[in-house]
Scaffold this motif. Sequence first.
Motif, PDB file in Angstrom:
ATOM      1  N   GLU A   1     -11.773  -3.162   3.282  1.00  0.00           N
ATOM      2  CA  GLU A   1     -12.940  -3.744   3.786  1.00  0.00           C
ATOM      3  C   GLU A   1     -13.887  -3.650   2.784  1.00  0.00           C
ATOM      4  O   GLU A   1     -14.963  -4.448   2.582  1.00  0.00           O
ATOM      5  CB  GLU A   1     -13.223  -2.760   4.941  1.00  0.00           C
ATOM      6  N   LYS A   2     -13.748  -2.742   1.708  1.00  0.00           N
ATOM      7  CA  LYS A   2     -14.687  -2.575   0.536  1.00  0.00           C
ATOM      8  C   LYS A   2     -14.446  -3.730  -0.267  1.00  0.00           C
ATOM      9  O   LYS A   2     -15.529  -4.291  -0.723  1.00  0.00           O
ATOM     10  CB  LYS A   2     -14.131  -1.237  -0.122  1.00  0.00           C
TER      11      LYS A   2
ATOM     12  N   TYR B   1     -10.252  -0.799  -5.807  1.00  0.00           N
ATOM     13  CA  TYR B   1     -10.440  -0.694  -4.466  1.00  0.00           C
ATOM     14  C   TYR B   1      -9.074  -1.540  -4.043  1.00  0.00           C
ATOM     15  O   TYR B   1      -8.238  -0.825  -3.101  1.00  0.00           O
ATOM     16  CB  TYR B   1     -11.725  -1.174  -3.772  1.00  0.00           C
TER      17      TYR B   1
ATOM     18  N   ASN C   1      -5.422   3.775   7.642  1.00  0.00           N
ATOM     19  CA  ASN C   1      -6.956   4.051   7.892  1.00  0.00           C
ATOM     20  C   ASN C   1      -7.664   3.924   6.502  1.00  0.00           C
ATOM     21  O   ASN C   1      -8.583   3.329   6.465  1.00  0.00           O
ATOM     22  CB  ASN C   1      -7.264   5.322   8.599  1.00  0.00           C
ATOM     23  N   LYS C   2      -7.075   4.504   5.427  1.00  0.00           N
ATOM     24  CA  LYS C   2      -7.869   4.551   4.224  1.00  0.00           C
ATOM     25  C   LYS C   2      -7.559   3.204   3.527  1.00  0.00           C
ATOM     26  O   LYS C   2      -8.271   2.732   2.927  1.00  0.00           O
ATOM     27  CB  LYS C   2      -7.278   5.622   3.288  1.00  0.00           C
TER      28      LYS C   2
ATOM     29  N   ALA D   1      -9.805   0.797   5.047  1.00  0.00           N
ATOM     30  CA  ALA D   1     -11.351   0.962   4.364  1.00  0.00           C
ATOM     31  C   ALA D   1     -11.315   0.383   3.109  1.00  0.00           C
ATOM     32  O   ALA D   1     -12.433  -0.123   2.637  1.00  0.00           O
ATOM     33  CB  ALA D   1     -11.542   2.489   4.431  1.00  0.00           C
ATOM     34  N   ASP D   2     -10.440   0.446   2.275  1.00  0.00           N
ATOM     35  CA  ASP D   2     -10.546   0.021   0.915  1.00  0.00           C
ATOM     36  C   ASP D   2     -10.362  -1.382   1.080  1.00  0.00           C
ATOM     37  O   ASP D   2     -11.223  -2.133   0.129  1.00  0.00           O
ATOM     38  CB  ASP D   2      -9.433   0.509  -0.047  1.00  0.00           C
TER      39      ASP D   2
END
Length: 223
Positions: free
Chosen positions: A196-197, A157, A189-190, A193-194
């Motif tokens: 934050e993963k 990630y 944005n992606k 998201a990664d």
Amino acid sequence: MKRRFLNNSWKAVKLGLASATLALFTLTVQAQEQAQHNNPNVRLGQKALLEGDFKAAASHLQKALPSEANDPDVQYLLGYSQFHNGDYNKAIETFRKVIALDAKHTSAYYYKGKASSNLAVASDSKLDLSAKEQLLKTAIEDYSKALTITPNDAKLYQNRAVTYRDLGILTGTSGATNYNKQKATDAYNKAVADYEKVLSYDASRKDIQTEVKKAKVYRDNLK
């Protein structure tokens, strides 16, 4: 016997998301407990890897082909050596062969992705913007495929997040021929998201917290 040797003795390299130094140290200990491979060039390649001589390792492992061409573990060691020599194009081709032989070889996807992203962001690269963008997209695809196999790997990630960020920078640079605000926004944005993963696995990661903030700043300042 030789396949079992490679599967066990080279486990640290196949899980090559750790540092090369730690992997090689682990290999040294493991190799002492295993029988030798019956191909002399593979043995020489293994020895060179243990010594950190990736150039010699690649040379010996290349000579082990074509007799070992259908062994994904030997092909992987060759690609691993090529990667650490900075021969990213060769490494990509070799890792493609590994994946063709073993479609669930997570580390082959990982290093293929790393090689593609390294080519895309190299400071001395002579590739045009379109080629760099395609390399970054290919790297993202490789990390995504690896995540379908090992979905809880934070490092995958994290590396995909970095690649999304680089794609955002590449397509979000005002005045560039490939400038596309929507593409850049989506990439950032992606990336967020990664990142934050990754934080969902370890919320104390200050470096990742910083990367989240930076990606959001880059995104929000697109023109």
